[in-house]
Design an enzyme around this catalytic site. Structure first.
Site: not given
Length: 764
Positions: A86, A191
């Site tokens: 990430s 996300h």
């Protein structure tokens, strides 16, 4: 082969960084200047509740992970691959010399700030289920606001979405076999589509930054393949709302020869966070197929940069790579593939639901459907579509009956329909502006966003310009005066275009301007590009294409021209799900490319509008043209010679003009009938229009007694499609399903493009 892993959020802890801040004092000073606070104090002293806030966590992890990597590099360590989870993908890109320390930190700080604004979401870790099982729970229980977000290992999935729904879903996942379920202490649905606003704003930050070529391959979270220089910015923007494909990335590196013991985690000191995922991924799934990867790379090696990107990043021209991924993400689609809203419900509830279940977007065809039936269709679709799936309703213009448009808008707003296909509009009308207005809002940065999305089907540049522009002032004035919109809605309408996407409709089945895609599509793309240059601060409008698309070769040609998406029409009329008769489907499955003709439009023949229809075994085109010719030649029914009148009544209508007119009087508003009584030519037009309505009704019902009069909208593309479908084992319409057709067309289109490029480059 060695690989470095950088952990993301969740790895932060008080005291992290330690001596690194003094060792790299200049970089620490730079970080303080960029952030406006002491990064050293934050990391060493906390407090922890501040360190766990997204806007602080992300910069802190970037700085600590980057400094720790610099320390290892000074020790002579150099890996073969880099992978960051990430936010730490930015650390990996810094380590690969894609940008300098300060640029990376500025990007991360902005990313953290934008993501921290999303307060309505939550996340949970689900263990013991794979991603398909997670998706099955979501679909079966209609968890519309739950999405797989981090695919950490094959059986450790983090879900993201509405906080309340995430909390309530625990029992459902445990019933499905989850061995562990933990709601995570985060403030946003990272996300997932909940990050769309942050994603759009972050795109503005990324625009203009020059990314260098990676000195070490960096694996993208979005694709689980190495970054290509030309697409790094795009991938970073997409990453905010896209799932993190961590386990696939690990499996890729395992297949490339990185052993489990050759992964090194570089991050805050303490218990490793992501290294353990390597061990579990190896145990649960193992590496990807090395031979398939080798073949993928072999075919990509001689391609130019853009094509090489497609091959490597999408595993050799996968259908997901066709068109615009930004379009797919905005509308929540697997492929850049839509099915259009064929009138009279031919584009049925079943078509829309089947498309939604396949991760695609279909539109219900409202044209000619009573309002009660339209409402019933909307409710049925909403009940059946999977959680979070895309669906839409066709909104056809009614130039002579604006009250019908208002009724459609009332239904769309009442049931919160998120997407419409606006068709046959020659100008922007109050009803469609009202639909747009009621879905507008300002995001946290004050930018106008639209919940009610419009895909406008157009075939003329002047109409395209209207949808590229904000709502006309004259329409806003009328709506404001009537109290139909509020002043703040009018202000937002002035700041946003009327459409989110334009679908360029070339020569097609049904209503057509007979446009050629190779002339029309570039012209509309040029208009869009000029609009983008004029308003660079606004989101880019997507441009797709429809008409004539019935084979992979045709779809490939459209995608090569730069279309963001394709929309198929009459080929879906010859499927199990289509809302027309079996007799019509049997006629359509036998047609060839030369079996169509042009006929007058029943609603608009006075304006010269035409439709493209089936002519094989059908008399409708000739008879429709005959009626329009008589309307032009005579001023009244009584003016037509007796022999012709008798022929039309007996062969066309199979009843008298008087009986037809009685039906017209019962169906039309009183004002229309009064006009017909005053104007014999208008009376003749209404009677002749009844033939067009009858021919559609007979076809939909499969009335064999009227088979020669069937009005069946289609174009030559269906003839070409029949030949392709036969080779796929779908010669009979009974074997044709809209989702199967979409999958087959997109898959083979990708293959066509791959083989053509290989041949062109001399690699075949």
């Amino acid at each position: 082969m060695k690989a470095v892993l950088f952990p993301g959020q969740g790895a932060q802890r008080a005291g992290m960084g330690g001596r690194l801040f003094d060792r790299y004092s200049e970089l620490t000073k730079t970080a303080n200047q960029v952030l406006g606070y002491s990064i050293q104090t934050l990391c060493l002293d906390g407090p922890m509740d501040r360190l766990t806030q997204t806007q602080f966590t992300q910069p802190a992890l970037y700085v600590v992970n980057a400094l720790r990597y610099l320390e290892r590099r000074e020790e002579g360590y150099r890996p073969d691959y880099l992978l960051g989870h990430s936010v730490s993908e930015y650390v990996a890109l810094f380590a690969a010399d894609v940008f300098d320390f300060e640029t990376g930190l500025r990007l991360v700080a902005k990313r953290g700030e934008l993501m921290s604004r999303a307060k309505s979401g939550g996340m949970a870790a689900v263990l013991g289920l794979d991603v398909d099982q997670v998706k099955d729970v979501v679909e079966r229980h209609r968890l519309r606001d739950v999405f797989p977000a981090n695919l950490n290992t094959p059986r450790q999935i983090v879900i993201s979405g509405d906080k309340g729904e995430i909390e309530r879903a625990e029992v459902l996942f445990r019933e499905a076999g989850a061995t562990h379920y933990k709601v995570l202490p985060v403030g946003g649905a990272f996300h997932s589509p909940y990050m769309a606003d942050a994603q759009r704003e972050f795109e503005e930050t990324v625009r203009g930054i020059r990314f260098g070529a990676p000195s070490i391959p960096v694996i993208s979270n979005v694709t689980a393949r190495p970054h290509e220089t030309e697409r790094i910015g795009e991938m970073l923007v997409r990453q905010i709302a896209a799932p993190v494909l961590w386990s696939d990335s690990i499996r890729y590196l395992l297949a490339k020869g990185v052993g489990v013991s050759d992964f090194e985690e570089i991050g805050p000191e303490g218990v490793p966070v992501v290294k353990a995922m390597v061990v579990r991924t190896q145990a649960e799934a193992g590496p990807l197929d090395a031979s398939q990867l080798a073949e993928e790379e072999r075919k990509a090696v001689s391609l130019p940069a853009a094509a090489r990107y497609e091959c490597r990043q999408t595993r050799e021209f996968r259908p997901e790579a066709l068109g615009s991924r930004a379009f797919c993400e905005e509308f929540g689609l697997r492929y850049a593939y839509l099915s259009g809203g064929m009138y009279q419900g031919i584009a049925s509830v079943d078509i829309v639901v089947a498309m939604a279940k396949a991760g695609l977007l279909g539109f219900f065809g409202t044209g000619g459907v009573p309002m009660a039936a339209v409402e019933s269709a909307i409710l049925s679709i909403q009940k059946q579509v999977p959680a979070g799936a895309a669906y839409g309703i066709n909104f056809i213009a009614h130039a002579h009956f604006p009250e019908v448009e208002e009724q459609v808008t009332d239904l769309l707003l009442k049931h919160r329909v998120p997407t419409i296909e606006a068709s046959a509009f020659m100008e922007i009308t109050p009803a469609i502006v009202r639909y747009r207005a009621k879905g507008l809002y300002r995001d946290s940065a004050g930018k106008v966003q639209a919940r009610n999305r419009i895909i406008a089907k157009i075939s003329r540049p002047e109409v395209a310009e209207q949808f590229l522009s904000p709502a006309p002032e004259r329409v806003l004035g009328r709506l404001l005066a009537a109290g139909s919109i509020q002043p703040d809605e009018a202000a937002m309408l002035r700041e946003t275009p009327m459409a989110d996407a334009l679908c360029v409709e070339s020569d097609s089945g049904g209503h057509t301007d007979r446009g050629m895609p190779f002339a029309l599509l570039p012209a509309i793309q040029k208009l869009r590009d000029e609009w983008t240059q004029r308003y660079p601060e606004r989101r880019r409008i997507h441009v797709g294409a429809a008409g004539g698309i019935g084979t992979p070769q045709a779809a490939a040609a459209i995608f090569v021209m730069g279309a963001d998406f394709i929309l198929t029409g009459s080929i879906n009329q010859c499927t199990v799900e289509a809302g027309t008769s079996e007799l019509v489907k049997e006629l359509l499955q036998e047609m060839n490319v030369h079996d169509t003709d042009y006929a007058p439009s029943g609603d608009l023949f006075e304006l010269g509008a035409t439709i493209q229809v089936l002519k094989k075994g059908i008399l409708f085109p000739a008879r429709a043209n005959k009626l329009v010719s008589l309307h032009r030649q005579f001023d009244s029914l009584e003016g037509i010679d007796q022999k012709t009148r008798q022929q039309i009544q007996e062969r066309y209508f199979k009843r008298s003009f008087a009986d037809v007119y009685a039906e017209v009087c019962a169906a039309y508003p009183a004002a229309e009938i009064e006009r017909a009584e005053r104007n014999p030519k208008h009376r003749m037009a209404l009677v002749f229009k009844r033939y067009f309505k009858d021919t559609t009704r007979w076809a939909l019902a499969g009335d064999a007694d009227h088979k020669v009069d069937f009005q069946i909208h289609c174009g030559p593309a269906l003839g070409a499609f029949n030949q392709w479908a036969a080779r796929q084992g779908m010669q009979s319409w009974r074997g044709r399903h809209v989702a199967r057709i979409a999958e087959g067309l997109m898959t083979e289109t990708a293959e066509v493009l791959g083989s053509r490029l290989t041949m062109m480059l001399g690699a075949g």
